[in-house]
Design a protein around this motif. Structure first.
Motif, PDB file in Angstrom:
ATOM      1  N   GLN A  94       1.234  -1.042  -0.049  1.00 30.88           N
ATOM      2  CA  GLN A  94       0.538   0.251  -0.141  1.00 30.88           C
ATOM      3  C   GLN A  94       1.143   0.958  -0.075  1.00 30.88           C
ATOM      4  O   GLN A  94       1.441   1.965   1.461  1.00 30.88           O
ATOM      5  N   GLU A 106       0.499   4.148  -0.982  1.00 30.64           N
ATOM      6  CA  GLU A 106       0.163   5.858  -0.561  1.00 30.64           C
ATOM      7  C   GLU A 106      -0.218   5.750   1.224  1.00 30.64           C
ATOM      8  O   GLU A 106       0.688   6.802   2.136  1.00 30.64           O
ATOM      9  N   LYS A 107       0.372   4.471   1.986  1.00 26.58           N
ATOM     10  CA  LYS A 107       0.028   4.235   3.376  1.00 26.58           C
ATOM     11  C   LYS A 107       1.200   5.026   3.437  1.00 26.58           C
ATOM     12  O   LYS A 107       1.798   5.570   4.085  1.00 26.58           O
ATOM     13  N   VAL A 157       3.822   5.962   1.610  1.00 32.22           N
ATOM     14  CA  VAL A 157       4.077   7.403   1.240  1.00 32.22           C
ATOM     15  C   VAL A 157       4.349   8.313   2.500  1.00 32.22           C
ATOM     16  O   VAL A 157       4.864   9.195   3.368  1.00 32.22           O
ATOM     17  N   LYS A 158       2.769   8.096   3.113  1.00 28.70           N
ATOM     18  CA  LYS A 158       2.146   9.463   3.957  1.00 28.70           C
ATOM     19  C   LYS A 158       3.070   9.149   5.522  1.00 28.70           C
ATOM     20  O   LYS A 158       3.263   9.393   5.674  1.00 28.70           O
ATOM     21  N   SER A 161       4.071  12.059  -5.385  1.00 27.91           N
ATOM     22  CA  SER A 161       4.458  10.518  -5.479  1.00 27.91           C
ATOM     23  C   SER A 161       2.526  11.209  -6.203  1.00 27.91           C
ATOM     24  O   SER A 161       1.118  10.032  -4.951  1.00 27.91           O
ATOM     25  N   THR A 162       1.965   9.385  -7.404  1.00 33.03           N
ATOM     26  CA  THR A 162       1.106   9.763  -7.519  1.00 33.03           C
ATOM     27  C   THR A 162       0.398   8.119  -7.280  1.00 33.03           C
ATOM     28  O   THR A 162      -0.393   7.695  -7.804  1.00 33.03           O
ATOM     29  N   THR A 208       0.087   4.019  -6.166  1.00 34.81           N
ATOM     30  CA  THR A 208      -0.745   4.144  -4.998  1.00 34.81           C
ATOM     31  C   THR A 208      -0.991   2.561  -3.894  1.00 34.81           C
ATOM     32  O   THR A 208      -0.865   2.832  -2.906  1.00 34.81           O
ATOM     33  N   GLU A 209      -0.891   1.476  -5.505  1.00 33.38           N
ATOM     34  CA  GLU A 209      -0.283  -0.161  -4.852  1.00 33.38           C
ATOM     35  C   GLU A 209       0.155  -0.309  -5.930  1.00 33.38           C
ATOM     36  O   GLU A 209       0.541  -0.138  -6.771  1.00 33.38           O
ATOM     37  N   GLU A 253       9.264   5.860 -10.288  1.00 35.97           N
ATOM     38  CA  GLU A 253       8.536   5.782  -8.726  1.00 35.97           C
ATOM     39  C   GLU A 253       9.494   4.326  -7.919  1.00 35.97           C
ATOM     40  O   GLU A 253       9.318   4.443  -6.917  1.00 35.97           O
ATOM     41  N   ASP A 311      10.993   6.207  -5.015  1.00 38.98           N
ATOM     42  CA  ASP A 311      10.007   6.599  -4.075  1.00 38.98           C
ATOM     43  C   ASP A 311       9.894   5.698  -3.103  1.00 38.98           C
ATOM     44  O   ASP A 311       9.644   5.847  -2.222  1.00 38.98           O
ATOM     45  N   CYS A 313      10.706   5.146   0.786  1.00 40.86           N
ATOM     46  CA  CYS A 313       9.583   4.612   2.221  1.00 40.86           C
ATOM     47  C   CYS A 313      11.229   3.466   2.802  1.00 40.86           C
ATOM     48  O   CYS A 313      10.098   3.244   3.984  1.00 40.86           O
TER      49      CYS A 313
END
Length: 297
Positions: A5, A7-8, A10-11, A69-70, A72-73, A89, A92, A96
């Motif tokens: 995941q 997006e999570k 990255v957050k 970053s775009t 998502t998974e 990508e 990114d 992480c």
């Protein structure tokens, strides 16, 4: 099928990185959670020649890129299939991983690698090999925050592919008389594998857990390869344990640093220029090279 995941991840990474300048001391506090990261600190000194401002500049640029970053998974390949990622990508995901926000995704059905540099002590260890492996990561970050990389490499695509030979397709190795043809094999004790730029493929003689599914202060052939071609680190979270007939192929991975030595003498050597984007890159083939003698009796 398990998925990362992103997006999570990255957050969580952006939350850890915060908004203030990313100094080595701040990162030590964020990632180490109060514990000294001696290996990380030493690698920063070696890589940036004790210029902490340069390190902070690179880290801040990584944070800025990550905030855009775009992705998502990303699926974890437990069976034959492939994942295509741009270098941006991959960057990114590697940021992480460096900030330890990609969780270990193993389940009862699938064992999956962990690319953390913290969980197995590499960041904490002043051992020269640990420092060299961190330095390779930092050299990668220097390159992917450069104007040259943004112009010539950022949007090129890597393919991470898992394939498998069907049981009824496997040759009878004991009885086969078929010759291997059209393959040029070069054996040398004087040159590094990656030194043969004309080769179409480089082989990673792995075990069923790529790079033993974790980062430690070690520098075998596979660990050296994953250190200097940092994008290969994504094999850890992207592929579950290999089966006997499985093979992994990674196309278009770029070399970001060089090295000297091997095993306990391994050291990171900066690479001034990346290979030009128009030149073909060898495919990395990884397979379980641990022999099960029972199968050949």
């Amino acid at each position: 099928m398990p998925t990362i995941q992103v997006e999570k991840c990255v957050k969580n990474a952006l939350s850890i990185m915060g908004k203030s300048p990313l100094t080595p001391a701040a990162i030590e506090e964020q990632i180490g959670k109060g514990k000294a990261l001696a290996g990380f600190r030493k690698a920063v000194q070696v890589t940036f020649k004790e210029d902490e401002d340069q390190f902070t500049h690179v880290a801040n640029k990584l944070r800025d890129s990550l905030s855009n970053s775009t992705l998502t998974e990303v699926p974890v390949l437990t069976d034959p299939g492939e994942v295509n990622l741009t270098r941006a990508e991959c960057r990114d995901l590697l940021v992480c991983g460096f900030w330890n926000t990609i969780p270990k995704l193993s389940t009862e059905a699938h064992e999956i690698g962990d690319m953390s540099m913290v969980n197995y002590g590499v960041f904490h260890d002043r051992d020269p090999v640990a420092v060299a492996r961190i330095s390779c990561f930092l050299e990668y970050f220097k390159h992917v925050t450069s104007d040259d990389w943004a112009t010539n490499h950022e949007q090129s695509t890597l393919t991470f592919k898992r394939d498998s030979l069907k049981a009824d397709e496997e040759p009878s190795w004991k009885d086969s008389q078929k010759k291997i043809s059209k393959v040029k094999l070069h054996v040398s004790s004087e040159n590094a594998i990656e030194g043969f730029s004309k080769a179409t493929s480089h082989v990673d003689f792995a075990n069923r857990r790529l790079q033993i599914h974790k980062n430690i202060a070690s520098a075998t052939q596979e660990e050296v390869l994953f250190s200097i071609k940092q994008e290969l680190m994504l094999c850890l979270p992207l592929f579950s344990t290999l089966r006997d007939r499985d093979v992994v192929a990674v196309t278009n991975s770029l070399q970001y640093s060089s090295y000297s030595g091997y095993l306990e003498t391994f050291r990171c050597v900066p690479l001034e220029k990346l290979q030009p984007s128009h030149e073909p890159l060898p495919t990395i083939l990884a397979m379980d090279a641990i022999v099960s003698y029972k199968r050949f009796k």
